[in-house]
Design an enzyme around this catalytic site. Sequence first.
Site, mmCIF file in Angstrom:
data_model
loop_
_atom_site.group_PDB
_atom_site.id
_atom_site.type_symbol
_atom_site.label_atom_id
_atom_site.label_comp_id
_atom_site.label_asym_id
_atom_site.label_seq_id
_atom_site.Cartn_x
_atom_site.Cartn_y
_atom_site.Cartn_z
ATOM 1 N N HIS A 1 -16.111 -18.878 15.097
ATOM 2 C CA HIS A 1 -17.239 -19.614 15.673
ATOM 3 C C HIS A 1 -18.481 -18.714 15.233
ATOM 4 C CE1 HIS A 1 -19.057 -16.696 18.893
ATOM 5 N NE2 HIS A 1 -17.614 -16.115 18.932
ATOM 6 N N CYS A 2 -19.928 -19.196 15.182
ATOM 7 C CA CYS A 2 -20.974 -18.363 15.040
ATOM 8 C C CYS A 2 -21.589 -18.855 16.200
ATOM 9 C CB CYS A 2 -21.494 -18.638 13.505
ATOM 10 S SG CYS A 2 -21.664 -20.484 13.209
#
Length: 695
Positions: free
Chosen positions: A638-639
């Site tokens: 994820h970011c």
Amino acid sequence: MFLKKLLKGSSNSTRPRGATFNGIYTGGDNLSGSSEQNYNNSLTTSTKQTNRQTLLLKSMEYINGSSTYYGNYMDYFDIPVQLFVGGEQSEIYPMLSYNQSLKSLILDFNKITEIPDCITLLPNLNHLSLAANQLTHVPEFLSQLKSLETFEIGINQFTCFPLNVCKIKSLTSLHLETNNIKSLPEEFLNLVNLKDLSLFDNQLKEIPDSLPNNIEKLNLGCNDISSSKSDSLIRISHSLTTLNLSENKIEELDESLSCLVNVKTLMLDCNMIKVIPGSVLGSWKSLVTLNLPHNLISDLPPEVILLSNLRIIDLRGNNFENCKKLIPTESSTPISFKIEDFIQNKERINSLKFDNIEILPTTNSIINSNNNNYEVITTTATTKNIIENKEDNDEKLLNNSTISIVLDSNNKSENNEINENNQLLTTDDDYNTDKNDSFTESEDIIKKIQIELDSIEIQQKQLLLKQIKLKEKMKKEKNKLFKFQQQEIIHQEQLPQSKPENEKLTNIPEQQQKQQQQQQQQEVQQPIITLTKSTSSKVEVEMIVPNQLIFWQSIVPDLIIDKLYLGCRECAMNKSWLKDNNVTHILTVANFKPLYPDLFKYLIINIEDVDEANIYQHFKEMNAFIDEGREKGGVLIHCRAGVSRSASATMAFIMMKNSLKFQEAFDITIKGRPRIYPNIGFINQLKKFEKDLFK
């Protein structure tokens, strides 16, 4: 030193790398190393030209007399010399002048390592923002800026709280996010004007004791706080309206939090809270927004229904199994839930509702059930007033000798139990006994009184039911009358020569119209209490708070390939979902602190989502981490949004693991998560990675 830099920058045609002149950046640090050089060579000429144009657009000339200057992302090493113009010439800095006009100076995301003393030439500066620079201390002369109220120095390199901040007595707002602050000094109490304090993302182990007395907004999110007990919160509870304790390690809510009677917004996201004490929650009378997502809560206390001001409650990512069962598996239609659906103790709900219904008895009222003349008892519909007046009303109910009641026709037998003068059999004369009366006689008297009290209670509930119906009917009729009056006004405006027959009825003054509209809005916003009779002849209370939003269905990541999930930051917060789906590793492609280091293994890749960022150099490390995660359970990548950085990391792994080209990996990833959109710089680096794989 600062003056020498300015003189050097203004006299030499070839300036040192990173110097500034007239607010325009003349050169900066380049990427170094073989990986970085290869990446620069891979950029197209058009991309480089675009970057140079963007840099020029970011530069902003200061216009003499302007009150605000923005210089973000300019790679400034110092405060631009162009700001010190337009006023009296400085004796200390002969080439600089006082600037009386500048009130807001924003120089975020630069390379400033220290605040120069020439900043005192801005005597009316009210807002100074130096976030995301390289500051390590705050100079004492900053206290000379007597008008400075807002000071933002988050994302710098402070290893402890800068003591000289405590000398800036004019501060009302202080932001020190994302540093390495572990505690607050006692001198911090001197900032008596401070109302807004943010210490988000530091290393605090507990809620600080040295909080100034007049804090209204307090942000302590993303620290290492494990205990919610705090004497300082009790001390500032008179002023505190917003409290953020999200992303900490809190497991229990201490009883001392009952002091938060004025808090309107409370954020407890991403902790380890299992139980919300009803005695604590019921004290938060002013609460409008309550955020409890991604904890371990499985049940809400019934006292939540008494929070008449509560409009938004976020329950996402918790363990409300009962609500999960109510969702149809084959339907995408959203399900509407009431707050009662998250409360297991239904009996306690009804008890609280009955206990907090206000009965206001009147005196000296005569009821004639034959001609239906009766007096309606006035009650309030707001839970707040109900709670505040309950004890007084209970006492009045016991002391009053008369009561007004309204009964249905089928309750005449009960009506006969009250004498003609409506005198209750609770006075001393009615039950006067001699001292020599037997114990049995006393028991009989007590039973008789209890029967009388039970009868009165039933009558009161019936009265309240009818009263509420009458008030609702009256409200509808008032609305009809108001609409009729408005239509008459419009009609009379269209026929200006015709006079209304009843001028008082049709010509409503503008001030009166506004008052009526405000009254209607207030009525809509107030909680509605209604009584209904079930098939078992049991009176039930329904308390409805209009415009209340309940969030509880959280966002989950997308499965791209077996045991590999791609999502946004919120997906990384949802520990319940992650554990249920056997995720053991979390790859964070952004500068985010690990939320649950005791539950999952983390790899943090600190990189910005910009074309110039070098993600190529991290491919090998990220691929090894993803491989390990898939072997031991599962991995989430994820970011912030799950669109560019994390998507690029996912594609790089798919390319490496399956010997696929960029376009093939892109097709697989976008099929699993259609919203991906990597930036052009990352795409070029993935294409370069493809060439490396197929050499």
